[in-house]
Design a protein around this motif. Structure first.
Motif, PDB file in Angstrom:
ATOM      1  N   LYS A   1       0.705  -1.507  -0.051  1.00 12.68           N
ATOM      2  CA  LYS A   1       0.261  -0.161   0.201  1.00 12.68           C
ATOM      3  C   LYS A   1       0.535   1.292  -0.095  1.00 12.68           C
ATOM      4  CE  LYS A   1      -3.675  -1.980   2.702  1.00 12.68           C
ATOM      5  NZ  LYS A   1      -4.177  -2.623   4.248  1.00 12.68           N
TER       6      LYS A   1
ATOM      7  N   GLN B   1      -3.142   0.623  -3.763  1.00  9.29           N
ATOM      8  CA  GLN B   1      -3.026  -1.063  -2.911  1.00  9.29           C
ATOM      9  C   GLN B   1      -2.645  -2.302  -4.040  1.00  9.29           C
ATOM     10  OE1 GLN B   1      -5.892  -2.159  -0.765  1.00  9.29           O
ATOM     11  NE2 GLN B   1      -6.061   0.083  -0.034  1.00  9.29           N
TER      12      GLN B   1
ATOM     13  N   GLU C   1     -15.528  -7.838   8.559  1.00 12.75           N
ATOM     14  CA  GLU C   1     -14.928  -6.684   8.641  1.00 12.75           C
ATOM     15  C   GLU C   1     -15.915  -5.825   9.642  1.00 12.75           C
ATOM     16  OE1 GLU C   1     -12.187  -4.840   5.031  1.00 12.75           O
ATOM     17  OE2 GLU C   1     -13.895  -5.770   3.748  1.00 12.75           O
TER      18      GLU C   1
HETATM   19  P1  AMP Z   1      -7.783   0.328   2.709  1.00 13.45           P
HETATM   20  O1  AMP Z   1      -8.045   0.673   1.760  1.00 13.45           O
HETATM   21  O2  AMP Z   1      -6.626  -0.422   3.671  1.00 13.45           O
HETATM   22  O3  AMP Z   1      -9.513  -0.087   3.787  1.00 13.45           O
HETATM   23  O4  AMP Z   1      -8.412  -0.882   2.254  1.00 13.45           O
HETATM   24  C1  AMP Z   1      -9.220  -1.817   1.133  1.00 13.45           C
HETATM   25  C2  AMP Z   1      -9.774  -3.368   1.387  1.00 13.45           C
HETATM   26  O5  AMP Z   1      -8.885  -3.954   1.703  1.00 13.45           O
HETATM   27  C3  AMP Z   1     -10.279  -3.428   2.848  1.00 13.45           C
HETATM   28  O6  AMP Z   1     -11.440  -3.104   2.859  1.00 13.45           O
HETATM   29  C4  AMP Z   1      -9.812  -5.020   2.905  1.00 13.45           C
HETATM   30  O7  AMP Z   1     -11.418  -5.873   2.527  1.00 13.45           O
HETATM   31  C5  AMP Z   1      -9.350  -5.286   2.144  1.00 13.45           C
HETATM   32  N1  AMP Z   1      -7.466  -5.777   2.971  1.00 13.45           N
HETATM   33  C6  AMP Z   1      -6.673  -4.397   2.928  1.00 13.45           C
HETATM   34  N2  AMP Z   1      -5.532  -4.727   3.480  1.00 13.45           N
HETATM   35  C7  AMP Z   1      -6.224  -5.672   3.930  1.00 13.45           C
HETATM   36  C8  AMP Z   1      -5.180  -6.723   4.401  1.00 13.45           C
HETATM   37  N3  AMP Z   1      -3.914  -6.368   5.418  1.00 13.45           N
HETATM   38  N4  AMP Z   1      -5.372  -7.651   4.677  1.00 13.45           N
HETATM   39  C9  AMP Z   1      -6.721  -8.792   3.988  1.00 13.45           C
HETATM   40  N5  AMP Z   1      -6.802  -7.939   2.962  1.00 13.45           N
HETATM   41  C10 AMP Z   1      -7.115  -6.838   3.108  1.00 13.45           C
END
Ligand code: AMP
Length: 395
Positions: free
Chosen positions: A156, A167, A201
């Motif tokens: 990320k 990401q 989540e």
């Molecule tokens: P974020 O932008 O960090 O909120 O990530 C967006 C989505 O990607 C999250 O709501 C998860 O569904 C997935 N995601 C992000 N980081 C992870 C992780 N470390 N492990 C599993 N799924 C992830």
């Protein structure tokens, strides 16, 4: 400034009649202004798009870019208290607003939450778990960390990502070079996270006021489609002890980070009952929209209460609820549905409350509104959503 009152023990109180300045004029600002106006506050917002969602319901809108220092000065002059509805606020603008007006949320929380690495360290310092992570500065470091964490894992950008942008889910070592080269273009630090095979989540929105009062809303279970929030289900379909633990963690983070206003805490729940915090947002959050009809106090009223230093409202859940987002592709079927007779709209015992954000341009996957579906059970609310034609097209 006439509405502000200094009280040395509990901080400054902004009484109804005072003016709240909102940096950002999107839907979060709009719903904040609608809640605050009902309480007797006045609103001025700053946003580059004329007739922005918040501008439509505020007393005034200053039309200027977010980094326009003169416009920020005008916002400061017209406001008794200033808040923001997005976290990527320019540091110079924050500094000016803090010098020339009253910004109870301060700049530290923005500084922390604008950057994934700083945010993770702050969460850990609060004694709360995040997914194992590593700071990545080179393709070699990335390769080493991918080997250590195993695949899949998630690379990320430290700043600027949202709704899954910025990401890369790395599924094999062969992807290391390309993933590093692609995300490096963002010119920010990178962070690699171990993939959490989560069962659900969850998110919790907590509020803290200058007097140190902290309250959490009930945990929401969130379902995303294409990385965009689709449903928030409350109560979350998990044990009460896990819900309470999620709420406790959010309150612990709010206290540890000296939050004023709201903090949204997004978490992963694993099959063995562990909670890992994924992200924080220092503002009202999409996953808290369910509070508008389902809780004694909405997240927006709570934010106004917190920044104005009124006592926080009750966060009691009054009814099971499922919040479903209305994206650009859902608007036409929603508008066809909304003119139908009530008997054809909902099943017995189901109430669907529609919120539209007044955005002039409806684009695919753009958040245009949401519906809070209140029912005797979250299952009944889900059944109505699944049977409805509105959300059939999600891709
Ligand atoms: P974020 O932008 O960090 O909120 O990530 C967006 C989505 O990607 C999250 O709501 C998860 O569904 C997935 N995601 C992000 N980081 C992870 C992780 N470390 N492990 C599993 N799924 C992830």
């Amino acid at each position: 400034m006439s509405q502000a009152q200094n009280n040395n023990e509990t901080g400054k109180v902004i009484r109804p009649g005072g003016t709240i300045g909102v940096l950002g004029g999107g839907q979060l600002g709009r719903m904040l202004a609608l809640a605050g106006r009902a309480m007797g506050y006045r609103f001025v917002t700053l946003d580059p798009t004329p007739d922005a969602p918040c501008g439509q319901v505020a007393d005034r809108q200053i039309v200027a870019s977010y980094d326009d220092v003169e416009a920020a000065r005008a916002l400061a002059e017209q406001s008794d208290v200033i808040t923001y509805e997005f976290e990527n606020v320019d540091a110079d603008v924050t500094g000016l607003l803090m010098a020339e007006s009253y910004v109870p949320q301060g700049s530290q929380l923005l500084y922390t939450t604008q950057h994934r690495l700083r945010e993770k360290r702050a969460i850990e310092a609060a004694g709360v778990k995040v997914a194992p992570y590593a700071e990545i500065a080179s393709a070699e470091q990335l390769r080493e960390a991918v080997q250590r964490f195993g695949t899949p894992c998630v690379l990320k950008t430290a700043t600027g990502g949202y709704d899954g942008k910025g990401q890369w889910v790395i599924r094999s070592l062969d992807e290391v070079e390309e993933a590093f080269a692609t995300l490096s273009k963002a010119k920010t630090e990178l962070v690699l996270e171990q993939f959490i095979h989560f069962e659900k989540e969850l998110s919790v929105i907590a509020a803290r006021s200058p007097r140190g009062e902290v309250k959490a809303f009930p945990a929401a279970e969130n379902i995303h489609i294409n990385n965009i929030l689709h449903l928030s289900i409350v109560p979350a379909r998990t044990s009460e002890s896990i819900q309470q633990e999620a709420e406790r963690l959010a309150m612990r983070i709010a206290a540890s980070l000296n939050v004023i206003g709201l903090i949204a805490v997004e978490m992963f729940l694993t099959r063995d009952g562990q909670l890992f915090v994924n992200e924080l947002a220092p503002r009202p959050h999409n996953s808290g929209h369910y509070t508008m009809e389902a809780c004694a106090t909405s997240q927006f009223e709570q934010h106004v209460r917190a920044i104005c230093n009124l006592p926080l409202g009750s966060t009691e859940l009054l009814t099971p609820v499922v919040m479903v987002n209305v994206l650009g592709q859902h608007v036409e079927p929603l508008l066809d549905w909304i003119v139908k007779p009530e008997s054809e709209q909902v099943a017995p015992g189901v109430t669907a409350k529609v919120h539209l954000y007044g955005k002039s341009e409806s684009k695919h996957n753009r958040k245009m509104g949401h519906v809070n579906v209140l029912a005797g059970s979250t299952d009944a609310a889900m059944q109505w959503i699944e049977a409805s034609d509105i959300w059939k097209s999600n891709n």
